[in-house]
Design a protein around this motif. Structure first.
Motif, PDB file in Angstrom:
ATOM      1  N   PHE A   1     -19.051  40.027  50.805  1.00  0.00           N
ATOM      2  CA  PHE A   1     -19.536  40.717  49.617  1.00  0.00           C
ATOM      3  C   PHE A   1     -18.895  42.093  49.529  1.00  0.00           C
ATOM      4  CE2 PHE A   1     -22.897  37.654  48.842  1.00  0.00           C
ATOM      5  CZ  PHE A   1     -23.120  37.121  50.092  1.00  0.00           C
TER       6      PHE A   1
ATOM      7  N   TYR B   1     -19.407  45.823  47.682  1.00  0.00           N
ATOM      8  CA  TYR B   1     -20.361  46.684  46.991  1.00  0.00           C
ATOM      9  C   TYR B   1     -19.685  48.001  46.618  1.00  0.00           C
ATOM     10  CZ  TYR B   1     -24.250  43.788  48.701  1.00  0.00           C
ATOM     11  OH  TYR B   1     -25.118  42.759  48.962  1.00  0.00           O
TER      12      TYR B   1
ATOM     13  N   GLN C   1     -20.913  52.083  45.714  1.00  0.00           N
ATOM     14  CA  GLN C   1     -22.002  53.048  45.666  1.00  0.00           C
ATOM     15  C   GLN C   1     -21.471  54.317  45.035  1.00  0.00           C
ATOM     16  OE1 GLN C   1     -23.743  54.419  49.372  1.00  0.00           O
ATOM     17  NE2 GLN C   1     -25.760  54.467  48.400  1.00  0.00           N
TER      18      GLN C   1
ATOM     19  N   LEU D   1     -26.516  50.926  46.175  1.00  0.00           N
ATOM     20  CA  LEU D   1     -25.459  49.933  46.312  1.00  0.00           C
ATOM     21  C   LEU D   1     -25.510  48.943  45.154  1.00  0.00           C
ATOM     22  CD1 LEU D   1     -25.837  49.224  50.104  1.00  0.00           C
ATOM     23  CD2 LEU D   1     -23.947  50.398  49.003  1.00  0.00           C
TER      24      LEU D   1
ATOM     25  N   LEU E   1     -23.649  45.412  43.783  1.00  0.00           N
ATOM     26  CA  LEU E   1     -22.758  44.309  44.145  1.00  0.00           C
ATOM     27  C   LEU E   1     -21.659  44.174  43.104  1.00  0.00           C
ATOM     28  CD1 LEU E   1     -22.220  41.912  46.073  1.00  0.00           C
ATOM     29  CD2 LEU E   1     -23.670  40.530  44.570  1.00  0.00           C
TER      30      LEU E   1
ATOM     31  N   ILE F   1     -18.008  55.086  46.951  1.00  0.00           N
ATOM     32  CA  ILE F   1     -17.882  54.447  48.262  1.00  0.00           C
ATOM     33  C   ILE F   1     -17.856  52.947  48.035  1.00  0.00           C
ATOM     34  CG2 ILE F   1     -19.007  54.010  50.469  1.00  0.00           C
ATOM     35  CD1 ILE F   1     -20.270  56.803  50.235  1.00  0.00           C
TER      36      ILE F   1
ATOM     37  N   LEU G   1     -17.930  49.241  49.933  1.00  0.00           N
ATOM     38  CA  LEU G   1     -18.379  48.641  51.186  1.00  0.00           C
ATOM     39  C   LEU G   1     -18.188  47.136  51.137  1.00  0.00           C
ATOM     40  CD1 LEU G   1     -21.640  50.674  51.304  1.00  0.00           C
ATOM     41  CD2 LEU G   1     -20.144  50.551  53.269  1.00  0.00           C
TER      42      LEU G   1
ATOM     43  N   GLN H   1     -29.500  54.937  55.559  1.00  0.00           N
ATOM     44  CA  GLN H   1     -28.136  55.311  55.205  1.00  0.00           C
ATOM     45  C   GLN H   1     -27.971  56.816  55.352  1.00  0.00           C
ATOM     46  OE1 GLN H   1     -26.905  54.592  51.158  1.00  0.00           O
ATOM     47  NE2 GLN H   1     -24.800  54.208  51.783  1.00  0.00           N
TER      48      GLN H   1
ATOM     49  N   LYS I   1     -21.927  56.683  55.169  1.00  0.00           N
ATOM     50  CA  LYS I   1     -21.452  55.707  54.195  1.00  0.00           C
ATOM     51  C   LYS I   1     -22.171  54.376  54.315  1.00  0.00           C
ATOM     52  CE  LYS I   1     -17.130  56.271  55.332  1.00  0.00           C
ATOM     53  NZ  LYS I   1     -15.649  56.155  55.393  1.00  0.00           N
TER      54      LYS I   1
ATOM     55  N   LEU J   1     -33.043  52.470  52.246  1.00  0.00           N
ATOM     56  CA  LEU J   1     -32.792  51.439  51.247  1.00  0.00           C
ATOM     57  C   LEU J   1     -33.617  50.199  51.557  1.00  0.00           C
ATOM     58  CD1 LEU J   1     -28.912  51.669  51.070  1.00  0.00           C
ATOM     59  CD2 LEU J   1     -30.469  52.271  49.231  1.00  0.00           C
TER      60      LEU J   1
ATOM     61  N   MET K   1     -27.792  39.833  47.967  1.00  0.00           N
ATOM     62  CA  MET K   1     -28.697  40.919  48.308  1.00  0.00           C
ATOM     63  C   MET K   1     -28.863  41.813  47.087  1.00  0.00           C
ATOM     64  SD  MET K   1     -29.345  40.822  51.708  1.00  0.00           S
ATOM     65  CE  MET K   1     -29.489  42.460  52.359  1.00  0.00           C
ATOM     66  N   ARG K   2     -30.095  42.213  46.809  1.00  0.00           N
ATOM     67  CA  ARG K   2     -30.344  43.176  45.748  1.00  0.00           C
ATOM     68  C   ARG K   2     -30.976  44.403  46.366  1.00  0.00           C
ATOM     69  NH1 ARG K   2     -27.649  41.999  40.942  1.00  0.00           N
ATOM     70  NH2 ARG K   2     -27.043  39.826  41.342  1.00  0.00           N
ATOM     71  N   PHE K   3     -30.372  45.544  46.115  1.00  0.00           N
ATOM     72  CA  PHE K   3     -30.836  46.791  46.708  1.00  0.00           C
ATOM     73  C   PHE K   3     -31.666  47.595  45.724  1.00  0.00           C
ATOM     74  CE2 PHE K   3     -28.726  47.172  50.798  1.00  0.00           C
ATOM     75  CZ  PHE K   3     -27.769  46.182  50.714  1.00  0.00           C
ATOM     76  N   GLY K   4     -32.664  48.274  46.246  1.00  0.00           N
ATOM     77  CA  GLY K   4     -33.362  49.287  45.472  1.00  0.00           C
ATOM     78  C   GLY K   4     -32.521  50.552  45.397  1.00  0.00           C
TER      79      GLY K   4
END
Lengths: 111, 108
Positions: A33, A35, A37, A43, A45, A90, A92, B38, B41, B88, B96-99
């Motif tokens: 994957f 990502y 940021q 983050l 996707l 950034i 990733l 985090q 980075k 996070l 994956m879904r991040f807040g």
């Protein structure tokens, strides 16, 4: 847990140029994957890279801008094409094996 | 639409305080919920939660998941300046879904 090597760790690029980010995993993984940021944001996707098939891009991201290669089960590249300052971010790479494991990240600044 | 919502977005405390960070979610095909710290980075993994009501603990950090109410909390007790970071929350589906993260600042 997977060990992921990502490079470069940082770069400053001129607008209009392209940068290719590499990601090497120490084990074979089906999906990788990518990502992004952006400053002050979480983050996001960009795309999912499967070996042997085209990457699957999320809404708002297109292959012409972010071409991805996945030549084998341990390696992937993301290219940020025709860069503009808005691409400063950034980047990733990640694999998921009972949780997401990340490369060290690439801090890109476009001037 | 799937979403992962963290609160508060930022928090400033003093050393020794206890903090509770929240993560609520609405996603399809839920598999697990994960917490990351985090600092620079790349996020570092803290916890993965798959079952409701079972607390996971690591030193001063603990976390629990409520799959009925669709939320998780991350607790940090006796905070230290080294706890300052963005925390996070992510929900694992097929991806994956991040807040948006909670920025925690711990002052001496």
């Amino acid at each position: 847990s997977a060990v992921i090597s990502q490079k470069p760790s940082r770069d400053i690029c001129q607008r209009g140029t392209s940068l290719t980010i590499q990601c090497q995993v120490d084990s074979q993984v089906t999906m990788m994957f990518w990502y992004r940021q952006q400053p002050g944001q979480s983050l996001t996707l960009i795309a999912t890279a499967n070996q042997g098939s085209e990457a699957t891009y999320e809404s708002g991201f297109v292959i012409d801008k972010f071409p991805i290669s996945r030549p084998n089960l341990t390696f992937s590249t993301l290219t940020v094409s025709n860069m503009s300052p808005e691409d400063s971010s950034i980047y990733l790479c990640s694999v998921e094996e009972g949780g997401a494991f990340f490369g060290q990240g690439t801090r890109l600044t476009v001037v | 639409e799937d979403k992962v919502v963290q609160s508060p977005l930022s928090l400033v405390v003093h050393e020794g305080d206890t903090v509770t960070l929240n993560c609520s979610y609405e996603v399809t095909n839920f598999r697990s919920l994960l917490w990351y710290k985090q600092e620079k980075k790349a996020p570092t993994f803290l916890f993965m939660l798959t079952s409701s009501g079972i607390e996971k603990k690591s030193g001063r950090l603990s976390s629990i998941l409520d799959k009925k109410e669709l939320f998780s909390i991350l607790n940090i007790t006796a905070t230290q300046t080294g706890d300052s970071a963005i925390y996070l929350c992510a929900v694992e589906r097929n991806d994956m879904r991040f807040g948006a993260g909670t920025r925690l600042t711990v002052k001496p």
